[in-house]
Design a protein around this motif. Sequence first.
Motif, mmCIF file in Angstrom:
data_model
loop_
_atom_site.group_PDB
_atom_site.id
_atom_site.type_symbol
_atom_site.label_atom_id
_atom_site.label_comp_id
_atom_site.label_asym_id
_atom_site.label_seq_id
_atom_site.Cartn_x
_atom_site.Cartn_y
_atom_site.Cartn_z
ATOM 1 N N GLU A 1 28.364 41.547 36.942
ATOM 2 C CA GLU A 1 29.443 42.497 36.647
ATOM 3 C C GLU A 1 30.777 41.752 36.752
ATOM 4 O OE1 GLU A 1 31.128 46.935 37.883
ATOM 5 O OE2 GLU A 1 29.783 45.864 39.259
ATOM 6 N N PRO A 2 31.206 41.114 35.651
ATOM 7 C CA PRO A 2 32.510 40.450 35.663
ATOM 8 C C PRO A 2 33.610 41.473 35.451
ATOM 9 C CG PRO A 2 31.495 40.206 33.519
ATOM 10 C CD PRO A 2 30.535 40.998 34.365
ATOM 11 N N ARG A 3 34.814 41.127 35.879
ATOM 12 C CA ARG A 3 35.920 42.076 35.718
ATOM 13 C C ARG A 3 37.179 41.435 35.147
ATOM 14 N NH1 ARG A 3 35.673 45.020 41.501
ATOM 15 N NH2 ARG A 3 34.993 42.931 42.120
ATOM 16 N N HIS A 4 37.123 40.140 34.875
ATOM 17 C CA HIS A 4 38.236 39.472 34.205
ATOM 18 C C HIS A 4 37.975 39.481 32.704
ATOM 19 C CE1 HIS A 4 40.941 36.234 32.871
ATOM 20 N NE2 HIS A 4 41.622 36.442 33.991
ATOM 21 N N ALA A 5 39.021 39.694 31.904
ATOM 22 C CA ALA A 5 38.867 39.855 30.457
ATOM 23 C C ALA A 5 38.171 38.678 29.793
ATOM 24 C CB ALA A 5 40.240 40.079 29.820
ATOM 25 N N SER A 6 38.317 37.484 30.335
ATOM 26 C CA SER A 6 37.758 36.290 29.707
ATOM 27 C C SER A 6 36.229 36.303 29.671
ATOM 28 C CB SER A 6 38.248 35.036 30.435
ATOM 29 O OG SER A 6 37.857 35.059 31.805
ATOM 30 N N TRP A 7 35.608 37.096 30.528
ATOM 31 C CA TRP A 7 34.150 37.173 30.561
ATOM 32 C C TRP A 7 33.584 38.027 29.432
ATOM 33 C CZ3 TRP A 7 30.550 34.807 33.766
ATOM 34 C CH2 TRP A 7 31.077 34.047 34.810
#
Length: 266
Positions: free
Chosen positions: A141-147
């Motif tokens: 579960e990533p939360r930075h836009a780059s992911w």
Amino acid sequence: MTQETGALFIGTAGWGIPRSIAERFPGEGQHLERYARVFSCAEINTSFYRSHKRQTYTRWAGHTPAGFRFSVKLPRTITHDARLHSPEVLLKKFLDEASGLGERLQVLLVQLPPSLSFEARVARTFFETLSSMHGASVVCEPRHASWFQPVADQLLAEWKIGRVAADPARHSSAGVPGGWMGPAGDGAGATLYYRWHGSPRIYYSAYTDTWLHTRAIELDSWPKESECWCIFDNTALGAAASNALSFTNQIFGHWHAQRAVFEEGN
């Protein structure tokens, strides 16, 4: 939704039983024992904040029936403090502890901090290491836009890591599963992991029946060979267990309605 070679797991983060619906979890025993008679899975979140002895995991497994499954969240020391760097020692300690769940350990959850941007080299090394150390399904579960860029999705797919579908969605693609979507890319053979945190107030708000019904229809569109997890994390005021009960009814109510239409037409 029915599954032939896949599965559907509905549960909550933790296994708290609010007093207001305690009668829906009948029988004797501890909370986990009563919870596991009603739901098919639980997500262990406390592992994020502190370690648990292997014997503790073994005891939890012993309070559940054979078909019950757990997902376990990786410690923050790995994801937030070390930020995925040099994970071997910390991963070994965590996995040794969590192995106490035995065959009931189904999914490892990697939740990343909002400040952690995608770095291909770091991500590849981390997921390669994790995959070599344990055979459970892994979701991130990533939360930075780059992911949520194609290059990150491709790397997750390369290591068969599913990207969590979260609500509220922090980015346009965050509300739907991504990463590894199975050999054909359609969800068959993949672990599709939904984490619903409550909206509009995260961790507090309950979901409406209309919202739950829409999610039930969406889940029914996945191939039967997919493994779907639906975890309610809106636990602060006890809404998670109530929503999970309602969602279970929505799922099977929708399936029975679809079957009735099919049988009438045939």
